[in-house]
Design a protein around this motif. Sequence first.
Motif, PDB file in Angstrom:
ATOM      1  N   ARG A  12    -102.074  22.764   8.569  1.00 47.00           N
ATOM      2  CA  ARG A  12    -103.311  23.248   7.949  1.00 47.00           C
ATOM      3  C   ARG A  12    -104.121  24.111   8.895  1.00 47.00           C
ATOM      4  O   ARG A  12    -104.744  25.085   8.481  1.00 47.00           O
ATOM      5  N   PHE A  13    -104.121  23.771  10.178  1.00 50.28           N
ATOM      6  CA  PHE A  13    -104.950  24.487  11.153  1.00 50.28           C
ATOM      7  C   PHE A  13    -104.077  25.201  12.184  1.00 50.28           C
ATOM      8  O   PHE A  13    -103.124  24.627  12.704  1.00 50.28           O
ATOM      9  N   ALA A  14    -104.446  26.443  12.477  1.00 53.54           N
ATOM     10  CA  ALA A  14    -103.753  27.224  13.504  1.00 53.54           C
ATOM     11  C   ALA A  14    -104.730  27.805  14.516  1.00 53.54           C
ATOM     12  O   ALA A  14    -104.320  28.571  15.387  1.00 53.54           O
ATOM     13  N   ALA A  15    -106.007  27.459  14.397  1.00 54.66           N
ATOM     14  CA  ALA A  15    -107.030  27.989  15.303  1.00 54.66           C
ATOM     15  C   ALA A  15    -108.048  26.899  15.598  1.00 54.66           C
ATOM     16  O   ALA A  15    -108.480  26.174  14.693  1.00 54.66           O
ATOM     17  N   TYR A  16    -108.432  26.797  16.871  1.00 55.03           N
ATOM     18  CA  TYR A  16    -109.350  25.762  17.317  1.00 55.03           C
ATOM     19  C   TYR A  16    -110.344  26.365  18.313  1.00 55.03           C
ATOM     20  O   TYR A  16    -110.003  27.283  19.072  1.00 55.03           O
ATOM     21  N   GLY A  17    -111.546  25.831  18.318  1.00 56.02           N
ATOM     22  CA  GLY A  17    -112.537  26.336  19.260  1.00 56.02           C
ATOM     23  C   GLY A  17    -113.705  25.385  19.422  1.00 56.02           C
ATOM     24  O   GLY A  17    -113.852  24.401  18.668  1.00 56.02           O
ATOM     25  N   THR A  18    -114.532  25.683  20.416  1.00 50.94           N
ATOM     26  CA  THR A  18    -115.726  24.885  20.692  1.00 50.94           C
ATOM     27  C   THR A  18    -116.871  25.808  21.069  1.00 50.94           C
ATOM     28  O   THR A  18    -116.674  26.777  21.808  1.00 50.94           O
ATOM     29  N   LEU A  19    -118.039  25.519  20.564  1.00 51.03           N
ATOM     30  CA  LEU A  19    -119.269  26.195  20.950  1.00 51.03           C
ATOM     31  C   LEU A  19    -120.127  25.189  21.704  1.00 51.03           C
ATOM     32  O   LEU A  19    -120.401  24.094  21.201  1.00 51.03           O
ATOM     33  N   PHE A  20    -120.527  25.544  22.927  1.00 56.88           N
ATOM     34  CA  PHE A  20    -121.408  24.695  23.727  1.00 56.88           C
ATOM     35  C   PHE A  20    -122.790  25.339  23.806  1.00 56.88           C
ATOM     36  O   PHE A  20    -122.903  26.534  24.096  1.00 56.88           O
ATOM     37  N   VAL A  21    -123.802  24.547  23.552  1.00 55.94           N
ATOM     38  CA  VAL A  21    -125.188  24.960  23.778  1.00 55.94           C
ATOM     39  C   VAL A  21    -125.736  24.021  24.836  1.00 55.94           C
ATOM     40  O   VAL A  21    -126.120  22.888  24.549  1.00 55.94           O
TER      41      VAL A  21
ATOM     42  N   ALA B 281    -120.882  19.087  14.707  1.00 52.05           N
ATOM     43  CA  ALA B 281    -121.807  19.201  15.843  1.00 52.05           C
ATOM     44  C   ALA B 281    -122.105  17.823  16.400  1.00 52.05           C
ATOM     45  O   ALA B 281    -122.315  16.861  15.654  1.00 52.05           O
ATOM     46  N   SER B 282    -122.126  17.728  17.734  1.00 51.76           N
ATOM     47  CA  SER B 282    -122.403  16.465  18.410  1.00 51.76           C
ATOM     48  C   SER B 282    -123.363  16.697  19.562  1.00 51.76           C
ATOM     49  O   SER B 282    -123.361  17.772  20.175  1.00 51.76           O
ATOM     50  N   LEU B 283    -124.170  15.687  19.869  1.00 46.77           N
ATOM     51  CA  LEU B 283    -125.060  15.755  21.022  1.00 46.77           C
ATOM     52  C   LEU B 283    -124.267  15.492  22.296  1.00 46.77           C
ATOM     53  O   LEU B 283    -123.429  14.583  22.344  1.00 46.77           O
ATOM     54  N   LEU B 284    -124.530  16.263  23.334  1.00 44.84           N
ATOM     55  CA  LEU B 284    -123.901  16.051  24.623  1.00 44.84           C
ATOM     56  C   LEU B 284    -124.617  14.922  25.371  1.00 44.84           C
ATOM     57  O   LEU B 284    -125.808  14.667  25.129  1.00 44.84           O
ATOM     58  N   PRO B 285    -123.930  14.235  26.286  1.00 46.68           N
ATOM     59  CA  PRO B 285    -124.581  13.147  27.024  1.00 46.68           C
ATOM     60  C   PRO B 285    -125.671  13.663  27.953  1.00 46.68           C
ATOM     61  O   PRO B 285    -125.743  14.857  28.264  1.00 46.68           O
ATOM     62  N   ASN B 286    -126.542  12.755  28.377  1.00 43.99           N
ATOM     63  CA  ASN B 286    -127.624  13.060  29.314  1.00 43.99           C
ATOM     64  C   ASN B 286    -128.592  14.122  28.791  1.00 43.99           C
ATOM     65  O   ASN B 286    -129.213  14.856  29.574  1.00 43.99           O
ATOM     66  N   ASP B 287    -128.690  14.202  27.456  1.00 40.15           N
ATOM     67  CA  ASP B 287    -129.647  15.136  26.821  1.00 40.15           C
ATOM     68  C   ASP B 287    -129.501  16.553  27.365  1.00 40.15           C
ATOM     69  O   ASP B 287    -130.482  17.229  27.659  1.00 40.15           O
TER      70      ASP B 287
ATOM     71  N   SER C  74    -122.579  20.283  21.374  1.00 40.42           N
ATOM     72  CA  SER C  74    -121.266  20.916  21.272  1.00 40.42           C
ATOM     73  C   SER C  74    -120.832  20.917  19.819  1.00 40.42           C
ATOM     74  O   SER C  74    -121.164  20.001  19.052  1.00 40.42           O
ATOM     75  N   VAL C  75    -120.087  21.944  19.436  1.00 34.34           N
ATOM     76  CA  VAL C  75    -119.614  22.073  18.058  1.00 34.34           C
ATOM     77  C   VAL C  75    -118.114  22.335  18.094  1.00 34.34           C
ATOM     78  O   VAL C  75    -117.669  23.330  18.682  1.00 34.34           O
ATOM     79  N   ARG C  76    -117.338  21.451  17.489  1.00 34.47           N
ATOM     80  CA  ARG C  76    -115.889  21.606  17.399  1.00 34.47           C
ATOM     81  C   ARG C  76    -115.526  22.326  16.112  1.00 34.47           C
ATOM     82  O   ARG C  76    -116.125  22.072  15.056  1.00 34.47           O
ATOM     83  N   PHE C  77    -114.520  23.188  16.198  1.00 37.56           N
ATOM     84  CA  PHE C  77    -114.073  23.934  15.027  1.00 37.56           C
ATOM     85  C   PHE C  77    -112.558  23.824  14.880  1.00 37.56           C
ATOM     86  O   PHE C  77    -111.819  23.796  15.872  1.00 37.56           O
TER      87      PHE C  77
END
Length: 264
Positions: free
Chosen positions: A172-181, A210-216, A220-223
Motif C-alpha cells: 500500500r505504501f511506497a513513500a515515507y517521511g517525517t516532519l520535525f518542528v 502528529a506526536s509531541l516530542l519529549p522534554n517539550d 514530529s509528524v510521520r507520513f
Amino acid sequence: MLSQRIFTYPFTMTRAYYRDAAPKGMASVVLQSVSSSLSPGDRLRQRLVAHAGAAAYITTQGATVVHGSAERRECAERLEIVAEEGSLLEYMSDLRILFPGAILSQEARIRLGLGATVVFCEGIASHDPSGGQRPFGNFRTVTLIEDEDGHILAMDCGRLPGTSRAVAGGGRFAAYGTLFVATRRPPAELKRLADAIAADVGAVDVYGAASLLPNDCGVSVRFAASDGRGLRRGIVAGWQATRRHLFGGSPGLLGQALWQPMAG
C-alpha cells in the motif's frame, strides 16, 4: 542576510531571496546539487547556522535519486543545524528516490537555542525505473535534537529494509517521511500546534500522525503515502500549518513554487 556561503562539489547555493511577509525579513535560499543524485560510496555533509534572531528557509532544487550497486555500498548524508537564540530555520529538502539496491544512511543533529525554532523534513520514495518491483537495499535515519549546551532533548531512529512488507511487493505504501518542528514551548502550546498540523494533514490524501516530542521540545509528524506525490502533499500541509500557527502567515511565493503539492 546570508553572511557566509562555503560549499564544494556537488553543492552550490543561490543568493538569498526575500518573499515572506511572516516572519518579516525571512531569507529563502535554494541549495542545489550539481550531480542531482547520490552514487554508492558518496559521503555528503552540511552545516547550517542561523544566528540569533535570524530567519531563513532553505530548500533544494528537486528530488534526489539514490543509486544502488552490486557491492551494496552505502550513501551517507550528515546534516548539522545550529539555531541560535530566537532564530528560525526551515530546512525543507525534497525527497530521496531510492532505486533498486540503494542503501542510504541519514543523520541530522539539531542544536536548539533558547526561543529558536527549526523545521526539518526527510522523505523517501521507492522506485524501480524498469517498471518492476525490485526493492531498494536499506534506509536508516537518526535525528538528534539538543539544547544550546548539547544535552539531548529527543532522539528519533528508524530503519526500513527495501524487502520489508511495508514497501515490497506492491504494498500500500511506497513513500515515507517525517516532519520535525523543534521548538521549546509550554506543553499546552505544543498540543495546539500538533492539533493544527493534524487538522491540515487530515485534509489531504495521505496517512499522517502528529506526536509531541519529549522534554517539550516540539512536534514530529510521520507520513506514509502510496507515492512521492502523496508524501509531498502531506509534508507541505504540515509545514504550511506550522508556519501559519507559529508565525501568522503562509510560506512565500518561492516556497510555494518549489514545494507546491503535485497534481495526481
